[in-house]
Enzyme design. Structure first.
Site, PDB file in Angstrom:
ATOM      1  N   CYS A  36       0.808  -1.231   0.000  1.00  0.00           N
ATOM      2  CA  CYS A  36       0.000   0.000   0.000  1.00  0.00           C
ATOM      3  C   CYS A  36       0.835   1.273   0.000  1.00  0.00           C
ATOM      4  O   CYS A  36       0.312   2.352  -0.283  1.00  0.00           O
ATOM      5  CB  CYS A  36      -0.938   0.013   1.209  1.00  0.00           C
ATOM      6  SG  CYS A  36      -2.151  -1.314   1.190  1.00  0.00           S
TER       7      CYS A  36
ATOM      8  N   HIS B  33      -9.151   3.181  -2.164  1.00  0.00           N
ATOM      9  CA  HIS B  33      -7.712   2.944  -2.000  1.00  0.00           C
ATOM     10  C   HIS B  33      -7.199   2.117  -3.178  1.00  0.00           C
ATOM     11  O   HIS B  33      -7.136   0.886  -3.102  1.00  0.00           O
ATOM     12  CB  HIS B  33      -7.515   2.204  -0.673  1.00  0.00           C
ATOM     13  CG  HIS B  33      -6.109   1.809  -0.340  1.00  0.00           C
ATOM     14  ND1 HIS B  33      -4.985   2.377  -0.892  1.00  0.00           N
ATOM     15  CD2 HIS B  33      -5.638   0.857   0.529  1.00  0.00           C
ATOM     16  CE1 HIS B  33      -3.898   1.811  -0.389  1.00  0.00           C
ATOM     17  NE2 HIS B  33      -4.270   0.889   0.469  1.00  0.00           N
TER      18      HIS B  33
ATOM     19  N   CYS C 248       0.245   2.767   6.188  1.00  0.00           N
ATOM     20  CA  CYS C 248       0.616   1.447   6.708  1.00  0.00           C
ATOM     21  C   CYS C 248       0.823   0.518   5.521  1.00  0.00           C
ATOM     22  O   CYS C 248       0.275   0.731   4.436  1.00  0.00           O
ATOM     23  CB  CYS C 248      -0.466   0.913   7.648  1.00  0.00           C
ATOM     24  SG  CYS C 248      -2.094   0.669   6.887  1.00  0.00           S
TER      25      CYS C 248
END
Length: 412
Positions: A92, A368, A398
């Site tokens: 991510c 996302h 994160c």
């Protein structure tokens, strides 16, 4: 050392990441990124041939997103063949890492003009397409370091922190409210561009498709916690459920994990691309490019891999230390909303005023697009610093496997 200046940032709208249902699901991911690159070049007026590398984050590097999507997107965009491209995967954090690597080349003096960005078409290349799970199905590694699915890690964090279902739902509702206001007021307009069908030239999406501005705490409360069944699963050859494995590592969580995360207080699955143009101060001055911000510092940090999602705190602390700053010195924060517990924990750990965090909503409302999110957040941050006439901002995410990333920028 040269300074790395952010000249501009652009992104696509985020489309729902569902096959044949999201507006961007009919667009090849190379074409999404190619249009993004061309928008960046057109807005800045650069000589495309001067770009020394295009660094791109992409998490699911398989099928249409395989075969070095960075290089293929450069070619799809019609850029000179001399312009190179490289694709990276830091889960991510990939989009943010791409910017950081692009900036590193500039700051070292080895490059003068680079692009950092990311792309993810989650409708066409769903999570898990690259197979192997978080540990690549390496049983020897699994014996040493067992990693549970991220949703269970997020619920474990909530349990340890004492975040209730009401806490995470209230955070999610506020994310939706802020995003809804930002869309209505046109706060994203500066970075956004309309995505077109590459065959017909017709506009297919002009604004983010995922936000639900009418969301309330009450409506969120009707959703089921999504990781209960997963937590009760018994991995092959283990004999313990995933929840039990997590609790064995973290007995302070008590006898059971409070499963509080739902589809409504976790990040949305979407398609999208984003790109940031980075130049050396000498190149920008020589070519009349007006900078919008400089990169002050950047950092990554690792954390315990089972709980996995706690490293935005140490990554941010490391970036702050490198910049000679404290958390209070940061005017605006973008903390990726992978799950509601992540920004809640980071704000608590660092003593951050919630009014400075994700002021235009986050991934819970906007979605996302894994490899692109970090780059999209950078553009959002630059735009909002300018709109509010503020100076400093920090992006942090994160990352799977127990990592975090952070980048601090300062307006010029």
């Amino acid at each position: 050392m040269h300074e790395a200046w952010i000249i501009d940032a652009v992104r696509t709208p985020r489309g729902r990441g569902k096959k044949d249902k999201g507006a961007l699901s009919g667009i090849h991911p190379q074409e999404l990124l190619a249009q993004t690159l061309n928008q960046l070049a057109d807005r800045t007026g650069i000589n495309k041939g001067d770009v020394e590398d295009v660094v791109v984050g992409c998490v699911s590097q398989a099928e249409e997103q395989g075969a070095n999507i960075a290089r293929n997107s450069v070619l799809a965009a019609g850029w000179p063949q001399e312009v190179t491209g490289v694709t990276l995967n830091r889960f991510c954090g990939s989009g943010c890492q791409a910017i950081n690597f692009a900036a590193t080349g500039v700051m070292s003096g080895q490059q003068d003009l680079t692009v950092g960005g990311g792309v993810e078409s989650m409708s066409r290349v769903p999570m898990g397409t690259d197979r192997g799970g978080m540990d690549g199905d390496n049983l020897h590694l699994r014996d040493k370091v067992f990693q549970v699915p991220q949703g269970i890690s997020a619920d474990l964090i909530a349990t340890l922190e004492g975040f209730t279902r009401d806490d995470v739902d209230r955070y999610a509702a506020e994310s939706q409210r802020r995003a809804g206001e930002a869309v209505a007021q046109g706060y994203f307009a500066k970075s956004l561009f309309p995505v077109k069908d590459p065959s017909t030239g017709d506009v297919v999406l002009e604004k983010d498709e995922h936000p639900r501005p009418g969301t309330t705490v009450e409506s969120l409360g009707q959703l089921d916690a999504v990781f209960v069944k997963m937590g009760a699963m018994v991995p092959n050859g283990n004999g313990m459920t995933l929840d039990q494995i997590a609790l064995e590592r973290y007995p302070e969580a008590g006898n059971h994990i409070q499963h509080v995360h739902t589809a409504g207080n976790s990040s949305g699955i979407v398609d999208g691309a984003a790109a940031v143009l980075v130049a050396s101060d000498t190149y920008a001055k020589a070519h009349g490019l007006t900078p919008r911000a400089r990169i002050r510092s950047m950092a990554t940090a690792g954390a315990e891999p089972l709980i996995m999602l706690t490293a935005p705190t140490p990554a941010s602390q490391r970036a702050l230390e490198k910049a000679g700053m404290d958390a209070a010195d940061i005017d605006l924060w973008e903390i990726n909303e992978a799950f509601a517990a992540i920004p809640l924990q980071t704000m608590r750990n660092l003593g951050i005023d919630p009014e400075r965090v994700n002021v235009n909503g986050g991934a819970i409302a906007l979605g996302h697009p894994l490899g692109a999110t970090g780059a999209a957040l950078m553009g959002t941050l630059v735009d909002e610093l300018e709109r509010r006439d503020l100076n400093t901002g920090l992006v942090t995410l994160c990352i799977g496997g127990g990592m975090g990333i952070a980048t601090i920028i300062e307006r010029i």
